[in-house]
Design a protein around this motif. Structure first.
Motif, mmCIF file in Angstrom:
data_model
loop_
_atom_site.group_PDB
_atom_site.id
_atom_site.type_symbol
_atom_site.label_atom_id
_atom_site.label_comp_id
_atom_site.label_asym_id
_atom_site.label_seq_id
_atom_site.Cartn_x
_atom_site.Cartn_y
_atom_site.Cartn_z
ATOM 1 N N MET A 1 3.025 64.204 43.783
ATOM 2 C CA MET A 1 4.203 63.772 43.822
ATOM 3 C C MET A 1 4.352 62.402 42.929
ATOM 4 O O MET A 1 5.367 61.873 42.636
ATOM 5 N N LEU A 2 3.032 62.078 42.517
ATOM 6 C CA LEU A 2 2.832 60.730 41.918
ATOM 7 C C LEU A 2 2.969 60.489 40.578
ATOM 8 O O LEU A 2 2.525 61.332 39.793
ATOM 9 N N ARG A 3 3.879 59.620 40.152
ATOM 10 C CA ARG A 3 4.404 59.697 38.623
ATOM 11 C C ARG A 3 3.390 58.789 37.848
ATOM 12 O O ARG A 3 2.619 57.782 38.380
ATOM 13 N N ALA A 4 3.167 59.308 36.663
ATOM 14 C CA ALA A 4 2.121 58.821 35.863
ATOM 15 C C ALA A 4 2.412 57.315 35.732
ATOM 16 O O ALA A 4 1.355 56.251 35.706
ATOM 17 N N ASP A 5 3.683 56.492 35.476
ATOM 18 C CA ASP A 5 3.654 55.310 35.204
ATOM 19 C C ASP A 5 3.497 54.644 36.667
ATOM 20 O O ASP A 5 3.037 53.166 36.403
ATOM 21 N N LEU A 6 3.820 55.046 37.783
ATOM 22 C CA LEU A 6 3.621 54.501 38.898
ATOM 23 C C LEU A 6 2.029 54.146 39.207
ATOM 24 O O LEU A 6 1.429 52.839 39.656
ATOM 25 N N LEU A 7 1.263 55.066 38.775
ATOM 26 C CA LEU A 7 -0.251 55.072 38.869
ATOM 27 C C LEU A 7 -0.754 53.795 37.896
ATOM 28 O O LEU A 7 -1.509 53.001 38.576
ATOM 29 N N ASP A 8 -0.012 53.640 36.695
ATOM 30 C CA ASP A 8 -0.509 52.590 36.019
ATOM 31 C C ASP A 8 0.031 51.370 36.536
ATOM 32 O O ASP A 8 -0.939 50.187 36.393
ATOM 33 N N ARG B 1 13.651 59.630 28.912
ATOM 34 C CA ARG B 1 14.356 59.339 27.746
ATOM 35 C C ARG B 1 13.110 57.970 27.040
ATOM 36 O O ARG B 1 12.846 57.924 26.055
ATOM 37 N N THR B 2 13.055 57.049 28.030
ATOM 38 C CA THR B 2 12.186 55.753 27.623
ATOM 39 C C THR B 2 10.774 56.129 27.820
ATOM 40 O O THR B 2 9.999 55.757 27.068
ATOM 41 N N LEU B 3 10.494 56.662 29.016
ATOM 42 C CA LEU B 3 9.110 56.967 29.328
ATOM 43 C C LEU B 3 8.204 57.741 28.250
ATOM 44 O O LEU B 3 7.053 57.407 28.263
ATOM 45 N N LYS B 4 8.837 58.565 27.747
ATOM 46 C CA LYS B 4 8.411 59.904 27.024
ATOM 47 C C LYS B 4 7.577 59.096 25.559
ATOM 48 O O LYS B 4 6.864 59.587 24.977
ATOM 49 N N THR B 5 8.143 57.772 25.211
ATOM 50 C CA THR B 5 7.645 57.152 24.322
ATOM 51 C C THR B 5 6.080 56.653 24.465
ATOM 52 O O THR B 5 5.193 56.514 23.800
ATOM 53 N N TYR B 6 5.804 56.623 25.829
ATOM 54 C CA TYR B 6 4.456 55.983 26.428
ATOM 55 C C TYR B 6 3.854 57.110 27.053
ATOM 56 O O TYR B 6 2.330 56.842 27.122
ATOM 57 N N TYR B 7 4.317 58.297 27.451
ATOM 58 C CA TYR B 7 3.356 59.274 28.418
ATOM 59 C C TYR B 7 3.734 60.830 27.608
ATOM 60 O O TYR B 7 4.909 60.956 27.304
ATOM 61 N N LYS B 8 2.649 61.495 27.852
ATOM 62 C CA LYS B 8 2.905 62.682 27.180
ATOM 63 C C LYS B 8 3.357 63.811 28.285
ATOM 64 O O LYS B 8 3.832 64.697 28.145
ATOM 65 N N GLY B 9 3.478 63.117 29.671
ATOM 66 C CA GLY B 9 3.900 63.902 30.704
ATOM 67 C C GLY B 9 4.050 63.061 31.958
ATOM 68 O O GLY B 9 3.646 61.894 31.740
ATOM 69 N N LYS B 10 4.448 63.780 33.168
ATOM 70 C CA LYS B 10 5.058 62.905 34.167
ATOM 71 C C LYS B 10 4.046 62.930 35.168
ATOM 72 O O LYS B 10 4.268 62.192 36.401
ATOM 73 N N PHE B 11 2.912 63.766 35.354
ATOM 74 C CA PHE B 11 2.106 63.992 36.311
ATOM 75 C C PHE B 11 0.922 62.650 36.423
ATOM 76 O O PHE B 11 0.781 62.083 35.349
ATOM 77 N N PHE B 12 0.359 62.649 37.479
ATOM 78 C CA PHE B 12 -0.682 61.394 37.763
ATOM 79 C C PHE B 12 -1.860 61.606 36.363
ATOM 80 O O PHE B 12 -2.235 60.321 36.084
ATOM 81 N N PHE B 13 -2.034 62.691 36.168
ATOM 82 C CA PHE B 13 -3.278 62.522 34.969
ATOM 83 C C PHE B 13 -2.707 62.344 33.558
ATOM 84 O O PHE B 13 -3.244 62.138 32.730
ATOM 85 N N HIS B 14 -1.717 62.321 33.641
ATOM 86 C CA HIS B 14 -0.788 61.771 32.384
ATOM 87 C C HIS B 14 -0.864 60.355 32.225
ATOM 88 O O HIS B 14 -0.550 59.529 31.127
ATOM 89 N N SER B 15 -1.271 59.536 33.256
ATOM 90 C CA SER B 15 -1.317 58.039 33.311
ATOM 91 C C SER B 15 -2.243 57.571 32.387
ATOM 92 O O SER B 15 -3.554 58.118 32.081
ATOM 93 N N HIS B 16 -2.251 56.229 31.760
ATOM 94 C CA HIS B 16 -3.232 55.760 30.990
ATOM 95 C C HIS B 16 -4.657 55.588 31.485
ATOM 96 O O HIS B 16 -5.542 55.851 31.125
ATOM 97 N N VAL B 17 -4.583 55.171 32.767
ATOM 98 C CA VAL B 17 -5.744 54.806 33.754
ATOM 99 C C VAL B 17 -6.624 56.110 33.734
ATOM 100 O O VAL B 17 -7.710 56.033 33.620
ATOM 101 N N VAL B 18 -5.791 57.488 34.197
ATOM 102 C CA VAL B 18 -6.546 58.233 34.060
ATOM 103 C C VAL B 18 -6.937 58.930 32.789
ATOM 104 O O VAL B 18 -8.312 59.730 32.988
ATOM 105 N N GLN B 19 -6.331 58.943 32.049
ATOM 106 C CA GLN B 19 -6.630 59.433 30.598
ATOM 107 C C GLN B 19 -7.934 58.858 30.274
ATOM 108 O O GLN B 19 -8.907 59.404 29.482
ATOM 109 N N GLN B 20 -7.955 57.472 30.343
ATOM 110 C CA GLN B 20 -9.220 56.644 29.865
ATOM 111 C C GLN B 20 -10.409 56.961 30.956
ATOM 112 O O GLN B 20 -11.560 56.609 30.677
ATOM 113 N N HIS B 21 -10.146 57.026 32.250
ATOM 114 C CA HIS B 21 -11.437 56.917 33.235
ATOM 115 C C HIS B 21 -10.875 58.302 33.841
ATOM 116 O O HIS B 21 -10.552 58.450 35.377
#
Length: 755
Positions: A124-131, A171-191
């Motif tokens: 249930m955790l959104r990518a942007d919230l994890l970042d 509509r705003t977040l898709k500029t920054y994220y490929k998807g909404k799941f936690f593994f789409h967050s920048h921190v998980v993509q990098q680590h």
């Protein structure tokens, strides 16, 4: 196939002997919750458990992400821009988080002392919230590594509930994220975390059913699977005559209407039960309905597992109300032909705090909610059925399912024998999210886990030891403290202590060069292909002997200064600075003591655990020092104060109680052994007296406490007379007759003493 014990054992070892972040997943019924409890009980690391929603946090025994990290509700854009807000959407950025959000000292202290962050229900955790969490932790911990250097354990099944992001937010977040799941967050993509899957299923044992569920889960459902399931279609199935079935539906109002109607259709009197709420327990996290409405004959299910030795029920077990009174509910299980009395369950609203003496993170109970752990169960939504297990269920799948909903609904059942489909299952709309399916390809193989564990363990020991002797940040804090005196006027109270600060700063600075040399020695030893752990152990013992005394003296000095400053008025800011220094200096010494235990454990070939990395010296380190200093103050008759209350001027009020991970009955028993009264125990534990009495029923039943310790002689005689020849299951008739002589609690305790 990897067994549960292998995957679970790997997870435990990665948590305890490495710094690697882990994503722990597994199908419904593979034991993720059980493993979560075991990790919390056995890890030596300072642990915090968070979840995306209040109910999920309550079930995991933790707190919500928003409350822990003081995050606003709304989206997060992972840069420093000033975004445009519309009326319906609001976004924070790094810049606005920095500017607007003040975090309490208590939370900062918890985040600074945290070593392991567990995020439950991560589906249930959104990518942007994890970042946003990552950013807050880096900021508070003043470290620019992922999560400020904290290890993260993500737990959840991505094929269950997905994150919720409104279209206008996306509509705003898709500029920054490929998807909404936690593994789409920048921190998980990098680590990316290590992907471990529990695969042994405890809920189902029927191979055909397991195969259908696996295919459904993996988007490989075949015509054959659909035919297998559609054998169980019975559109005219009469739920009234077929008792024990729960209807799984997709909409809340449909489930509520079915339950309300079925309750109304029953003859007999409606009885309403309310919870006992003590302290702070917000209504938005109530785990069950505040008003539980029941009639005899109502179909109910349990929403928790039975924690007692008897294990009469589990989360999702169905039963029928056999008898009701204001103080008693009896439930009958038809299949076992057994009737039990329902006991109330305690839910705790907690917050985390750091123990001043051990620097360990512990829980503080803010409030409790005590209620019967049951709810009406003619119908339930698929959403709310997560985590439950049913023997019999009717699936109302007439609406198109969301990805994963068909899987969640069907996987609640133990076997196909208990399945009824109220309409045929169609292929459309039951495929799972492709992003999730792609992410699942990252699962680590056994051989990869084995190699990674070996490599990461060596890394963990190496880093743990070098970080133990890296005191640059600590020395900088002392320097900052020393320089802060220059900013004060010479006549200020603080300026009188400048010489002391200069002297202590010199002590720590003199340790930096030898500690640096020792770190490079360790780097050499660990740089070899095969590390001679015995040699490392000898060097650590020698370093421990060399560094402990000066570091220990600094703790004594700062504690002495705190004791002195407590007795001076109008120096609150000075006192607060000393508290921060004391926390850092003490942590450094406790870490030194733990490093010695760590290398001894590793050399002995034992498992690194909570038990191995603690000792009475560590537990009593600060309290014994503080006590010695306070005694010296008394002997020297140092009293710069007008009265005793002044000493408490700056010190934080102690919380009522820190709750260790023991059973709730055990905690009550330990307080009883300390000769506390039932009223005292209720106050200390933030519970009502009725709840404490229910603990005594169990303690008397197990003969831990004798009934004569709790009840006076005259009361016992009244009870003995009332119970003579009494054979009924329910105590209701007896209470109607004798209720003026003794209470329900007293009758229950006496009944327990007869077994």
């Amino acid at each position: 196939m990897q067994t549960i014990s292998e995957a679970a054992a790997y997870t435990l070892r990665f948590i305890n002997q490495t710094h690697r972040s882990v994503f722990l997943t597994g199908k419904a019924g593979t034991g993720k919750t059980t493993l979560l409890r075991e990790i919390i009980q056995t890890t030596h690391k300072n642990t915090v458990v968070v979840a995306p929603t209040g109910i999920a946090a309550l079930n995991a025994g933790g707190v919500t992400i928003h409350s822990m990290f003081q995050l606003p509700f709304g989206g997060f854009i992972p840069d420093n821009s000033s975004p445009q807000f519309s009326e319906s959407t609001k976004f924070e950025t790094k810049a606005t988080l920095r500017r607007h959000f003040k975090m309490s000292g208590l939370k900062k202290s918890v985040i600074r002392n945290m070593e392991l962050l567990i995020i439950d229900e991560v589906s249930m955790l959104r990518a942007d919230l994890l970042d946003a969490m990552d950013y807050m932790m880096q900021t508070v911990r003043k470290k620019s590594t992922a999560f400020g250097g904290v290890q993260v354990l993500y737990i959840g099944d991505l094929l269950q509930l997905p994150p919720v992001i409104r279209d206008e937010e996306w509509r705003t977040l898709k500029t920054y994220y490929k998807g909404k799941f936690f593994f789409h967050s920048h921190v998980v993509q990098q680590h990316p975390p290590l992907y471990i899957e529990l695969s042994k299923i405890f809920r189902q044992t029927d191979d055909t059913f397991i195969s259908v569920l696996n295919n459904l889960r993996n988007n490989q459902i075949s015509q054959q699977d659909i035919q297998t399931l559609n054998q169980y279609v019975k559109p005219d199935f009469d739920l009234k005559t077929n008792k024990g079935y729960i209807t799984l539906t997709t909409h809340n109002n449909k489930a509520d209407t079915m339950n309300a109607q079925a309750l109304e259709d029953l003859e007999g009197k409606l009885v309403v039960y309310k919870p006992e709420i003590t302290g702070d327990f917000p209504d938005k996290i109530f785990p069950v309905e505040q008003q539980l409405q029941l009639k005899v004959g109502a179909q109910i299910m349990f929403v928790k597992n039975d924690l007692s030795f008897d294990k009469h029920y589990f989360n999702g077990k169905m039963g029928v109300i056999k008898s009701l009174s204001s103080q008693e509910i009896l439930v009958h299980f038809a299949e076992e032909n057994k009737t039990i009395e329902v006991e109330k369950y305690e839910w705790q609203n907690i917050r985390y705090k750091v123990d001043e003496t051990t620097k360990e993170i512990e829980e503080e109970v803010l409030g409790t909610f005590v209620h019967y752990p049951i709810k009406l169960a003619w119908a339930i939504t698929v959403h709310k059925s997560q985590g439950l297990t049913f023997d019999k269920a009717a699936l109302d799948v007439s609406q198109v399912f969301l990805p994963g909903q068909a899987y969640v609904a069907l996987s609640r059942l133990r076997s196909l024998e208990g399945l009824i489909l109220l309409s045929p299952l169609r292929m459309n709309g039951i495929s799972n999210d492709q992003d999730v399916m792609d992410y699942s390809l990252n699962k680590a193989s056994d051989s990869f886990l084995e190699n990674a564990l070996h490599f990461e363990t060596k890394n963990f020991i190496h880093n743990y030891l070098i970080n133990t002797f890296d005191w640059n940040d600590l020395a900088q804090e002392w320097r900052n403290h020393k320089f802060s005196y220059n900013e004060k006027s010479e006549i200020s109270e603080k300026s009188k202590h400048a010489v002391w600060a200069k002297k202590q700063t010199e002590v720590i600075e003199q340790l930096l060069d030898p500690s640096k040399k020792f770190i490079s020695q360790l780097n050499k030893l660990f740089g070899q292909e095969t590390v001679d752990l015995n040699h490392v152990s000898e060097r650590i013992q020698a370093a421990f002997s060399y560094f402990l005394k000066p570091m220990d003296d600094l703790v004594f000095e700062v504690l002495w200064k705190i004791e002195e400053v407590k007795r001076i008025k109008k120096v609150k800011a000075f006192y607060d600075e000393l508290i921060v220094l004391e926390e850092l200096q003490t942590k450094a010494v406790l870490r030194l003591m733990k490093a010695k235990l760590l290398i001894e454990t590793v050399v002995a070939g034992e498992t690194i655990s909570k038990e191995k990395l603690t000792s009475s010296d560590i537990k009593n380190y600060i309290s014994s020092k503080t006590e010695a200093i306070q005694n010296q103050f008394k002997e020297l008759n140092i009293t710069l104060i007008e009265d005793d209350r002044d000493v408490e001027r700056y010190t934080a009020k102690k919380s009522k109680t820190a709750v260790p991970k023991k059973s709730t009955v055990q905690e009550t028993y330990e307080l009883w052994v300390e000769k506390k009264s039932i009223e005292d125990i209720a106050t200390i534990r933030v519970l009502t007296k009725q709840t404490i009495y229910s603990h005594f029923v169990k303690l008397i039943q197990t003969k831990a406490v004798s009934i004569s310790e709790v009840l006076p002689e005259d009361k016992m005689q009244d009870l003995a007379t009332a119970f003579a020849g009494y054979k009924e299951e329910s105590l209701n008739t007896m209470m109607e007759k004798h209720g003026h002589k003794f209470s329900w609690e007293e009758a229950r305790m006496y009944k327990a003493s007869l077994n």
